[in-house]
Motif scaffolding. Structure first.
Motif, PDB file in Angstrom:
ATOM      1  N   UNK A 153       0.832  -1.209   0.000  1.00  0.00           N
ATOM      2  CA  UNK A 153       0.000   0.000   0.000  1.00  0.00           C
ATOM      3  C   UNK A 153       0.862   1.254   0.000  1.00  0.00           C
ATOM      4  N   UNK A 154       0.249   2.356  -0.448  1.00  0.00           N
ATOM      5  CA  UNK A 154       1.006   3.604  -0.558  1.00  0.00           C
ATOM      6  C   UNK A 154       1.236   4.228   0.805  1.00  0.00           C
ATOM      7  N   UNK A 155       0.285   4.044   1.714  1.00  0.00           N
ATOM      8  CA  UNK A 155       0.393   4.707   3.016  1.00  0.00           C
ATOM      9  C   UNK A 155      -0.062   3.736   4.086  1.00  0.00           C
ATOM     10  N   UNK A 156       0.428   3.943   5.303  1.00  0.00           N
ATOM     11  CA  UNK A 156       0.068   3.046   6.385  1.00  0.00           C
ATOM     12  C   UNK A 156      -1.270   3.427   6.999  1.00  0.00           C
ATOM     13  N   UNK A 157      -1.819   2.501   7.791  1.00  0.00           N
ATOM     14  CA  UNK A 157      -3.128   2.734   8.401  1.00  0.00           C
ATOM     15  C   UNK A 157      -3.015   3.445   9.722  1.00  0.00           C
ATOM     16  N   UNK A 158      -1.837   3.675  10.209  1.00  0.00           N
ATOM     17  CA  UNK A 158      -1.582   4.475  11.407  1.00  0.00           C
ATOM     18  C   UNK A 158      -2.010   3.826  12.709  1.00  0.00           C
ATOM     19  N   UNK A 159      -1.124   3.847  13.651  1.00  0.00           N
ATOM     20  CA  UNK A 159      -1.402   3.358  14.987  1.00  0.00           C
ATOM     21  C   UNK A 159      -2.319   4.350  15.696  1.00  0.00           C
ATOM     22  N   UNK A 160      -3.048   3.864  16.649  1.00  0.00           N
ATOM     23  CA  UNK A 160      -3.924   4.676  17.471  1.00  0.00           C
ATOM     24  C   UNK A 160      -3.168   5.883  18.053  1.00  0.00           C
ATOM     25  N   UNK A 161      -3.642   7.099  17.823  1.00  0.00           N
ATOM     26  CA  UNK A 161      -2.913   8.271  18.329  1.00  0.00           C
ATOM     27  C   UNK A 161      -2.826   8.296  19.838  1.00  0.00           C
ATOM     28  N   UNK A 162      -3.743   7.598  20.514  1.00  0.00           N
ATOM     29  CA  UNK A 162      -3.671   7.509  21.966  1.00  0.00           C
ATOM     30  C   UNK A 162      -2.325   6.970  22.412  1.00  0.00           C
ATOM     31  N   UNK A 163      -1.746   6.090  21.569  1.00  0.00           N
ATOM     32  CA  UNK A 163      -0.518   5.445  21.975  1.00  0.00           C
ATOM     33  C   UNK A 163       0.714   6.279  21.663  1.00  0.00           C
ATOM     34  N   UNK A 164       0.540   7.487  21.093  1.00  0.00           N
ATOM     35  CA  UNK A 164       1.694   8.328  20.809  1.00  0.00           C
ATOM     36  C   UNK A 164       2.010   9.158  22.033  1.00  0.00           C
ATOM     37  N   UNK A 165       2.536   8.470  23.039  1.00  0.00           N
ATOM     38  CA  UNK A 165       2.828   9.111  24.306  1.00  0.00           C
ATOM     39  C   UNK A 165       4.072   8.432  24.857  1.00  0.00           C
ATOM     40  N   UNK A 166       5.032   9.200  25.375  1.00  0.00           N
ATOM     41  CA  UNK A 166       6.280   8.554  25.817  1.00  0.00           C
ATOM     42  C   UNK A 166       6.066   7.517  26.907  1.00  0.00           C
ATOM     43  N   UNK A 167       5.170   7.799  27.839  1.00  0.00           N
ATOM     44  CA  UNK A 167       4.959   6.828  28.915  1.00  0.00           C
ATOM     45  C   UNK A 167       4.463   5.518  28.341  1.00  0.00           C
ATOM     46  N   UNK A 168       3.546   5.597  27.406  1.00  0.00           N
ATOM     47  CA  UNK A 168       2.988   4.373  26.871  1.00  0.00           C
ATOM     48  C   UNK A 168       3.950   3.668  25.933  1.00  0.00           C
ATOM     49  N   UNK A 169       4.864   4.408  25.299  1.00  0.00           N
ATOM     50  CA  UNK A 169       5.828   3.755  24.421  1.00  0.00           C
ATOM     51  C   UNK A 169       6.772   2.876  25.231  1.00  0.00           C
ATOM     52  N   UNK A 170       7.074   3.300  26.438  1.00  0.00           N
ATOM     53  CA  UNK A 170       8.035   2.575  27.266  1.00  0.00           C
ATOM     54  C   UNK A 170       7.345   1.496  28.106  1.00  0.00           C
ATOM     55  N   UNK A 171       6.055   1.589  28.238  1.00  0.00           N
ATOM     56  CA  UNK A 171       5.263   0.685  29.086  1.00  0.00           C
ATOM     57  C   UNK A 171       5.400  -0.797  28.708  1.00  0.00           C
ATOM     58  N   UNK A 172       5.310  -1.192  27.401  1.00  0.00           N
ATOM     59  CA  UNK A 172       5.427  -2.624  27.112  1.00  0.00           C
ATOM     60  C   UNK A 172       6.787  -3.236  27.448  1.00  0.00           C
ATOM     61  N   UNK A 173       7.917  -2.628  27.068  1.00  0.00           N
ATOM     62  CA  UNK A 173       9.181  -3.280  27.421  1.00  0.00           C
ATOM     63  C   UNK A 173       9.320  -3.505  28.923  1.00  0.00           C
ATOM     64  N   UNK A 174       8.872  -2.548  29.720  1.00  0.00           N
ATOM     65  CA  UNK A 174       8.983  -2.731  31.172  1.00  0.00           C
ATOM     66  C   UNK A 174       8.086  -3.871  31.645  1.00  0.00           C
ATOM     67  N   UNK A 175       6.840  -3.871  31.164  1.00  0.00           N
ATOM     68  CA  UNK A 175       5.927  -4.939  31.564  1.00  0.00           C
ATOM     69  C   UNK A 175       6.482  -6.302  31.172  1.00  0.00           C
ATOM     70  N   UNK A 176       6.998  -6.389  29.944  1.00  0.00           N
ATOM     71  CA  UNK A 176       7.471  -7.681  29.479  1.00  0.00           C
ATOM     72  C   UNK A 176       8.715  -8.110  30.219  1.00  0.00           C
ATOM     73  N   UNK A 177       9.567  -7.124  30.596  1.00  0.00           N
ATOM     74  CA  UNK A 177      10.693  -7.482  31.447  1.00  0.00           C
ATOM     75  C   UNK A 177      10.188  -8.173  32.696  1.00  0.00           C
ATOM     76  N   UNK A 178       9.087  -7.679  33.242  1.00  0.00           N
ATOM     77  CA  UNK A 178       8.509  -8.285  34.428  1.00  0.00           C
ATOM     78  C   UNK A 178       7.913  -9.659  34.142  1.00  0.00           C
ATOM     79  N   UNK A 179       6.982  -9.713  33.186  1.00  0.00           N
ATOM     80  CA  UNK A 179       6.315 -10.986  32.895  1.00  0.00           C
ATOM     81  C   UNK A 179       7.319 -12.076  32.565  1.00  0.00           C
TER      82      UNK A 179
END
Lengths: 669, 160, 272
Positions: A153-179
């Protein structure tokens, strides 16, 4: 070529993981250090391969290669680079790849560990390799992030803008380090069952892994809650949402595990509990992964729904957890340590701690799964939300918190309860006084809230009391107290910090929940709305353009109702993202000491007089800062305790030399 | 001129396409005038589920039905109903699903009493086990055992 | 392609090397029993006693328990011994892994497929502009506009391309930027209005109407703008305005054109 190299690397990682399983299992059966060593090497190579694959995926996101299906679905050329990178682990496939990466890296660390007995280490690496093979197979065959699209495709469908936040960008790696950190505890536990040997040496390995995983999980969950509070605009920070619960269950089990591992490390006792909790913690991690990705639960933040993948995850969970629990049932009697202790002792309180935390985890599990189970069995639909958890979870935790400060003051093996309580009388008195003061000072008067505040104060004062006892504060000259304080092991400081942090959290949670205020009105320009002791006046609204959004920005003045504090101007926005058609709110925050005044500008409306107006909601959240400071202190306490072990490895030889003179005396006696 | 006509043609085509079906905007919130009643209403909103949303209460949901429910609750408070009466009425209309507090009946006993039963039961088991174990202490190490132990630790130091 | 297979072979070889060196290190390492375990455990008990966390009787009993366990464990430990043919098993394993990987990748992967970085694709499109789809044209123009943000012509073309490609909001954004540079471009105002109308699903809202009015003010011959303004006027029930807007339009259209008849019918209906 880079993308296909990544796809190749993923399959290579799977094959290497299976090779690692085969080699370490053979190495254990034949007691061959060559095979076992090779197996460890294969695990490390697998980690390297996934790292390569992940690098290729990040590359694809950064250059916006839309021939990769994952990039086309979750990215857009307008996205800032930081969020393009974060999008690599933001989707189901990407986060699963991250899960596998962490699992193999930790497995590699286990393979490199020195000082573990041969059988235990080889078995543990084998179990870890088995787990990573299962998850890598799931990733490679059902959720491959390198699935290509032709034509692209010519353009992407874009991730949810809610997730464009520094806290949330770092949230999964930390959680997964724990799990995934708990997977190492799981592997060590299953290895201990296979070897039929649980002793302090084993405990010495499990405790740091449990502590590190738990600390990472604490930060990850707190970041998520913090993000929800500051970003979503509904003024809350925890809603007992099924996905939140899915992360809370491993946290509770992990908290029990790290305490139980302390007992096993020091005295070899509670072997069965520690092994069980280690298996339970990772089972909850896997269960959480299943719940979030299968579409089985309705939640605002579940991943994209796919029941078929969900069933496969459930199968992995069944195989891994089922085998582990069956092995536990069969071999639990064989790992009894024989280290006895009296019911009233430090071990005894930690058994109670295990009990309460496990019951709490069971509560969260029941509450989350019950609607599903009931619907499956009888067809009746019910909802389980905050009222249930407040009624069942809170009492259990409150009883545990009341007992908590006595634990560190009891001796090992046989404790003196009266002595411990005597040392706590001042803390108890001050806590009760704090509760009374709260009852009298806060409006409206709420007895339960005052009692809750008392519990929080009890925890903080109890931690201080324990430090006071250890340093003989106020009972010896200041110089000696200071000397003792600097001589205290880091573990003692870590424990005090963590327990006090829990108290701080309880203070914040109780006060915020009981005394918060909110109001919403359609305000024309110049209109005011008040909540609690603060009010907001809408001064202006204008349209601004961001990198990939259009926003309506309101400028508001926050002032106290009684006029006794300065005014401040803040802005709040509603952002519209054209690429995905979504709207997000940027909350306007005014920090007033420990409190938050929190303003959200909403839809356009009309006042009764027909003027142009905007719906403005104002929230007054007293002591909100403590809600996030508390867990931060707990995680810090965990980190400090972790450092203790490192410093102690060298100290072991010193203590041994000091211990030598004692033995001949004992032999004579 | 021709280009304008072409664009105009395209625009005509676009406008004759069926307009998208839009959901009517939710009814605006009208808070109650009595602050005590409004506080009661707010407290109730937190306990009532928005039946079309994903695990949200009607307090914050933007959905139309949430706004309708908020209005309904406010009406009933103003009409003098108690909280329990309002909750019962909602259950009559929408079923148990609408409240975040699950009902207490035989089917949910496990849910409500399970955790306490687990804690109490495990507690009893632990107490019984502690009693049965008694207070027999391990006898101190004999001289031979002490020697063997000293050898062991010396070996370890030598190996290191 | 060849480079790709060379890279994969390299990666696989590196992995194999890691496994072999780990095997060699395993063979050279001595018994990995926990050397300090016993001493550390006893020292721990002594330290707890020194800190007052273990009383005298407890310390004696704990030491007894630990000591006995350590002695028993020492007796039970078996030392690992390398087997004579382990090396071949390891080599065989590596070979099997490489073969399996190649096989699986050949089945599930797309070996020949090139990377398609966005900028590379845009450059390809820019070099062959004849056979492009509207979305691709928009992408090329988007790149141009990024390099030359003040290029008004590029911005208007970008707007038109995005409109054709079905991205009316992007088109509106481009037209707005063009108008910020040169506000007296009637055609861009009209196109902005049309983009907003399409973004709204066919209804003429306030912003679109304002844009159309600007267009007509600057150039009364903007027929598209006139059409929409008339449409909006009819929706409000303002027949006079609609007639004023549409009269030149009707005059321009050919009498056999069905759209002329349609406009006239709609005006007539509104009178009733």
């Amino acid at each position: 070529m880079i993308v296909e190299l990544g796809a190749f690397a993923l399959i290579l990682a799977l094959a290497l993981s299976v090779l690692s399983l085969a080699l370490t299992a053979a190495g254990r059966l034949r007691l061959s250090p060559v095979l076992a060593g090779a197996g460890g090497g294969a695990m490390l190579a697998s980690a390297g391969a996934i790292l390569l694959a992940f690098g290729a995926l990040i590359y694809a996101f950064v250059v916006s290669d839309f021939s990769v299906s994952n990039v086309a679905m979750n990215s857009h050329t307008d996205k800032p680079v930081f969020y393009k990178v974060a999008a690599a682990w933001g989707s189901h496939e990407g986060s699963l790849l991250l899960w596998c990466l962490v699992m193999t890296v930790f497995g590699g660390a286990l393979a490199l560990a020195r000082g573990l007995p041969f059988g235990l280490k080889t078995s543990a690496v084998a179990v870890q390799a088995g787990l990573s093979s299962l998850f890598l197979a799931f990733a490679a065959f059902t959720s491959n992030p390198f699935f290509r699209l032709d034509p692209a495709p010519v353009q992407g469908a874009s991730l949810n803008p809610l997730l464009q936040d520094p806290a949330l960008a770092v949230h999964p790696p930390l959680l997964y380090g724990g799990y995934v950190g708990f997977s190492v505890c799981f592997s060590l536990a299953v290895a201990a069952l296979i070897e039929k040997r649980v002793d302090p040496a084993w405990g010495r390995w499990v405790r740091p892994w449990a502590l590190a995983s738990w600390a990472l999980l604490t930060v990850g969950i707190t970041l998520g809650s913090f993000w929800a509070y500051y970003e979503l605009g509904w003024g809350g920070w925890w809603f007992w949402d099924p996905v939140e619960n899915a992360s809370f269950m491993p946290w509770l089990a992990g908290a029990a595990l790290l305490h139980s591992a302390i007992v096993t490390e020091r005295r070899g006792a509670l072997a069965g509990w520690t092994v069980f909790l280690a298996i339970l913690a990772f089972t909850f991690s896997m269960l959480g992964a299943f719940l979030v990705r299968s579409g089985v639960l309705t939640s605002v933040h579940a991943f994209a729904v796919d029941p078929q993948r969900g069933m496969m995850l459930l199968a992995i969970l069944g195989v891994a957890a089922g085998a582990a629990f069956i092995l536990f049932a069969l071999r639990a009697p064989a790992i009894r340590s024989g280290a006895a202790f009296a019911p009233v002792s430090r071990e005894g309180t930690l058994v109670l701690n295990n009990l309460f935390l496990t019951a709490a985890a069971a509560t969260v599990l029941l509450g989350t799964l019950y609607p599903l189970i009931l619907e499956g069995v009888t067809g009746a639909t019910i909802s389980v939300g905050p009222p249930y958890f407040n009624a069942v979870f809170n009492p259990l935790m409150i009883v545990a918190c009341l007992i908590l400060p006595a634990g560190p003051l009891l001796a090992w093996k046989r404790g003196d309860l009266k002595g411990a309580l005597q040392r706590l009388w001042l803390a108890a008195l001050l806590a009760i006084a704090a509760a009374f003061a709260a009852f009298l000072l806060f409006e409206p008067k709420k007895a339960l809230a005052a009692a809750g505040l008392g519990v929080g104060a009890w925890l903080i004062l109890g931690a201080l009391a324990e430090l006071g006892v250890r340093t003989k504060a106020f009972r010896a000259p200041l110089a000696e107290t200071l000397r003792r304080a600097t001589g205290l092991p880091l573990g003692a400081w870590g424990m005090a910090l963590a327990h006090a942090g829990l108290g701080v959290f309880i203070l914040g949670a109780v006060v915020e929940t009981s005394f918060k205020a909110e109001a919403a009105l359609a305000l024309p320009l110049g209109g005011e709305v008040a909540a609690g002791p603060w009010k907001a006046r809408l001064d202006a609204v204008r349209v601004i353009e961001g990198p990939n959004y259009l926003a309506e920005q309101g400028r508001l003045t926050i002032m106290p109702v009684d006029g006794r504090a300065p005014e401040r101007v803040i802005t709040a926005e509603r952002r519209f993202f054209p690429a995905g058609g979504q709207t997000t709110t940027e909350v306007g925050l005014d920090f007033r000491g420990l409190d938050d005044v929190y303003v959200v500008v909403g839809d356009r409306a009309a006042t009764d007089a027909g003027e142009r107006a905007w719906i403005v909601r104002i929230y007054y959240n007293p002591w909100a800062r403590l809600i996030f400071l508390g867990p931060a202190l707990m995680a810090l306490g965990g980190l400090v305790s972790l450092l203790d072990r490192r410093l102690r490895v060298g100290a072991g030889s010193r203590a041994k030399k000091a211990a030598k003179p004692v033995e001949p005396v004992k032999a004579q006696a | 001129m021709r280009r304008a006509a072409a664009l105009f043609a395209a625009a005509l085509l676009a406008s004759t396409a069926a307009p998208a079906l839009a959901e009517p905007p939710p009814a605006p919130d009208r808070p109650l005038t009595d602050p005590a009643q409004e506080a009661r209403a707010r407290a109730l909103f937190g306990d009532i589920r928005c039946v079309v949303c994903q695990h949200e209460s009607i307090a914050d949901s933007p959905a139309g039905i949430a706004a309708d429910l908020r209005g309904l609750v406010r009406e009933q408070i103003a009409a003098g109903k108690t909280d329990d009466e309002i909750k019962d009425d909602l259950i009559r209309r929408y079923g148990d699903y609408v409240l975040f507090q699950p009902p207490v009946r035989i089917g949910t006993w496990l849910l409500w009493f399970g955790p306490f039963a687990l804690a109490a039961g495990a507690g009893v088991v632990l107490v019984l086990r502690a009693r049965r174990r008694g207070t027999a202490e391990a006898p101190p190490l004999t001289a031979e055992e002490e020697c063997a132990l000293a050898e062991l630790t010396a070996d370890e130091e030598a190996e290191r | 392609m060849t480079i790709f297979w060379i890279m994969t072979a390299l990666v696989t070889a590196l992995a194999g090397l890691a496994v072999l060196s780990a095997a060699r290190r395993g063979a050279e390492a001595e018994s990995v029993a926990d050397r300090d375990a016993g001493a550390l455990e006893l020292a721990e008990l002594d330290r707890l006693k020194a800190r007052g966390l273990l009383d005298e009787a407890g310390w004696t009993a704990a030491r007894a328990e630990a000591g006995r366990r350590l002695l028993a464990a020492r007796r039970a430990d078996r030392r690992p011994v390398a087997g004579p043919r382990d090396r071949y098993w390891v080599l065989g394993g590596i070979g099997a892994t490489a073969a399996a990987t190649l096989g699986l990748y050949a089945v599930f992967g797309a070996p020949g497929m090139k990377d398609q970085a966005y900028e590379t694709r845009v450059r390809e499109w820019a070099s062959a502009p004849e056979a492009l789809e509207p979305a691709q044209v928009a992408a090329v123009l988007g790149q141009v506009v990024k390099e030359r943000p003040d290029d008004r012509l590029a911005l208007t073309m970008l707007g038109a391309a995005r409109f054709e490609a079905g991205d009316p909001i992007g088109a509106a954004s481009a037209f707005r930027r063009a108008l910020a540079i040169q506000p007296d471009d009637a055609q861009s105002w009209a196109r902005l209005g049309e983009s907003l109308v399409r973004a709204n699903g066919g209804t003429v809202d306030g912003d679109a109407e304002a844009a159309f009015r600007q267009a007509v003010r600057l150039d009364p011959d903007q027929l598209g703008a006139r059409f929409y303004l008339g449409d909006a006027a009819l929706a409000r029930g303002d027949r006079a305005e609609a007639r004023a807007m549409w009269s030149p339009l009707i005059a321009v259209l050919d009498p056999s054109d069905p759209r002329r008849a349609e406009l006239q019918t709609r005006l007539a209906e509104a009178a009733r």
